[in-house]
Every structure is written in C-alpha cells, then in structure tokens.
Enzyme design. Sequence first.
Site, PDB file in Angstrom:
ATOM      1  N   HIS A 126       0.804  -1.455   2.480  1.00  0.00           N
ATOM      2  CA  HIS A 126       1.043  -0.349   1.542  1.00  0.00           C
ATOM      3  C   HIS A 126      -0.014   0.751   1.752  1.00  0.00           C
ATOM      4  O   HIS A 126       0.320   1.932   1.867  1.00  0.00           O
ATOM      5  CB  HIS A 126       1.005  -0.886   0.106  1.00  0.00           C
ATOM      6  CG  HIS A 126       1.141   0.169  -0.950  1.00  0.00           C
ATOM      7  ND1 HIS A 126       2.203   0.219  -1.824  1.00  0.00           N
ATOM      8  CD2 HIS A 126       0.348   1.226  -1.272  1.00  0.00           C
ATOM      9  CE1 HIS A 126       2.054   1.261  -2.631  1.00  0.00           C
ATOM     10  NE2 HIS A 126       0.928   1.885  -2.325  1.00  0.00           N
ATOM     11  N   GLU A 127      -1.284   0.343   1.822  1.00  0.00           N
ATOM     12  CA  GLU A 127      -2.365   1.331   1.986  1.00  0.00           C
ATOM     13  C   GLU A 127      -2.324   1.968   3.377  1.00  0.00           C
ATOM     14  O   GLU A 127      -2.579   3.165   3.534  1.00  0.00           O
ATOM     15  CB  GLU A 127      -3.728   0.680   1.736  1.00  0.00           C
ATOM     16  CG  GLU A 127      -3.911   0.104   0.334  1.00  0.00           C
ATOM     17  CD  GLU A 127      -3.541   1.073  -0.767  1.00  0.00           C
ATOM     18  OE1 GLU A 127      -3.753   2.288  -0.617  1.00  0.00           O
ATOM     19  OE2 GLU A 127      -3.004   0.606  -1.794  1.00  0.00           O
TER      20      GLU A 127
ATOM     21  N   GLY B 274      -5.757  -1.031  -4.651  1.00  0.00           N
ATOM     22  CA  GLY B 274      -5.896  -0.376  -3.355  1.00  0.00           C
ATOM     23  C   GLY B 274      -5.868   1.130  -3.546  1.00  0.00           C
ATOM     24  O   GLY B 274      -5.226   1.636  -4.479  1.00  0.00           O
TER      25      GLY B 274
ATOM     26  N   CYS C 279       2.267   2.296  -7.257  1.00  0.00           N
ATOM     27  CA  CYS C 279       1.304   3.119  -6.527  1.00  0.00           C
ATOM     28  C   CYS C 279       0.643   4.072  -7.511  1.00  0.00           C
ATOM     29  O   CYS C 279       1.332   4.672  -8.345  1.00  0.00           O
ATOM     30  CB  CYS C 279       2.038   3.902  -5.430  1.00  0.00           C
ATOM     31  SG  CYS C 279       0.962   4.956  -4.458  1.00  0.00           S
ATOM     32  N   LEU C 280      -0.675   4.223  -7.403  1.00  0.00           N
ATOM     33  CA  LEU C 280      -1.396   5.113  -8.325  1.00  0.00           C
ATOM     34  C   LEU C 280      -0.939   6.564  -8.169  1.00  0.00           C
ATOM     35  O   LEU C 280      -1.096   7.354  -9.088  1.00  0.00           O
ATOM     36  CB  LEU C 280      -2.905   5.004  -8.101  1.00  0.00           C
ATOM     37  CG  LEU C 280      -3.525   3.632  -8.415  1.00  0.00           C
ATOM     38  CD1 LEU C 280      -5.011   3.635  -8.086  1.00  0.00           C
ATOM     39  CD2 LEU C 280      -3.283   3.234  -9.863  1.00  0.00           C
TER      40      LEU C 280
ATOM     41  N   GLN D 243      -4.856   9.798  -1.103  1.00  0.00           N
ATOM     42  CA  GLN D 243      -4.663   9.748  -2.555  1.00  0.00           C
ATOM     43  C   GLN D 243      -5.806  10.431  -3.312  1.00  0.00           C
ATOM     44  O   GLN D 243      -5.685  10.690  -4.520  1.00  0.00           O
ATOM     45  CB  GLN D 243      -4.542   8.298  -3.027  1.00  0.00           C
ATOM     46  CG  GLN D 243      -3.295   7.613  -2.510  1.00  0.00           C
ATOM     47  CD  GLN D 243      -3.178   6.212  -3.069  1.00  0.00           C
ATOM     48  OE1 GLN D 243      -3.796   5.291  -2.546  1.00  0.00           O
ATOM     49  NE2 GLN D 243      -2.413   6.055  -4.142  1.00  0.00           N
TER      50      GLN D 243
ATOM     51  N   HIS E 212      -0.086   4.798   3.576  1.00  0.00           N
ATOM     52  CA  HIS E 212      -0.644   6.041   3.025  1.00  0.00           C
ATOM     53  C   HIS E 212      -1.351   6.876   4.097  1.00  0.00           C
ATOM     54  O   HIS E 212      -1.223   8.102   4.100  1.00  0.00           O
ATOM     55  CB  HIS E 212      -1.662   5.732   1.920  1.00  0.00           C
ATOM     56  CG  HIS E 212      -1.054   5.550   0.560  1.00  0.00           C
ATOM     57  ND1 HIS E 212      -0.338   6.529  -0.066  1.00  0.00           N
ATOM     58  CD2 HIS E 212      -1.080   4.500  -0.304  1.00  0.00           C
ATOM     59  CE1 HIS E 212       0.060   6.092  -1.268  1.00  0.00           C
ATOM     60  NE2 HIS E 212      -0.380   4.851  -1.427  1.00  0.00           N
TER      61      HIS E 212
HETATM   62 NI    NI Z   1      -0.116   3.581  -3.072  1.00  0.00          NI
END
Ligand code: NI
Length: 184
Positions: free
Chosen positions: A141-142, A45, A99-100, A50, A145
């Site tokens: 989660h996304e 995701g 998370c990236l 991000q 963001h």
């Molecule tokens: Ni994330």
Amino acid sequence: MILPIYIYGHPILRKEAKDIDSSYLNLKELIDNMFETMYNADGVGLAGPQVGLDDRIFVIDLAPLADEENPEYREFKKVFINARIINRTGEITNFEEGCLSIPGVNESVPRKDTIEIEYLDENLEPHHDTFTGFPARVIQHEYDHINGILFVDHISAIRKRLIKSKLTTMSKGKVSCHYKVRTA
Ligand code: NI
C-alpha cells in the site's frame, strides 16, 4: 512536528516520487515528523507524497495492531527509503484497506501475499528482505504511494462507481477528519 496530510485530489499523490540521496537535508527530522504525523492520525503507514514530498520514503509502525496472535508487530517499526519491490508471489488475498489521504473510505483490495523488497533504512543501510501476510500488504500500500498509485485504483469498477461522489467531494476540498490536512 505534525505535518498536514495531503488529501485525495491533490496532484502530489499522483506523482512518481524520486530517489533520496545521501546529501538529502534533514532526513532524520523528516522521519521523526512522518512518524509523529502518522501516530497523530492513528495510521500504521505514511508515505512521502502524503506529506507533500515527491521523495521515495515511507514509514510503517504496526505496533497498534499487535495482539496475542501477532506479538511481532510490537517491534515492526520501519523506514523504507528508495524501496524497490523485486518480486511478488503467493496467493492473492482480499482485505479491507483505508488511507489517511482518503478518510472515511474503506474498500477490499486484492494483493499478493509475499513480497521481496530492496530498500535503505533510516541510516541509509541497504536491506533485501521478504515480507508476508499483513506486513506485506501494508508495505505494498505504501509502496504504491511512492509510485503515484492509491488503493482505490485496485478496487472493482462497481465499488469505484459507488464511492465516486465521496472522492469527488474530497477532491473539491470538502473533508472532515480529526487531523490536519491539505486539499487540492
Ligand atoms: Ni495510504
């Protein structure tokens, strides 16, 4: 094109993102770039903030997690634009997330099992869907963001204290991972 991924401590990750309208330029290109960036970083995701954008968009592809138990993940490639979660129901489950934007940190996060969500897809067609289990977790989660929330906001005070120095180091620009990043 692979975009740099913004790392914990960058203020864009804490902004509430804005709706996208039909005059948005190069939306298709942005979506392609977001998928390419996510695949390159081995994520499932990725959200607008991000990649440095305060736009309400996130992409998800669960194909890498497809197995005999969950063959439907192979087809779970979706774009969510202007998403609004309108209901969260069911039991709260805990599951380890990463998370990236916070490389090297994995923590157990409590989330509701089922969500009802309204969003536009990549063609700006409206959808009203219900998701449950792991897909509902990834979407939440996304979705966080695009509201300036990170998964570490949901963990216990004790766990937070234990990862504090890692997060501080990251927000000072010291980070090591295999993909291109941008730090604060
Ligand atoms: Ni994330």
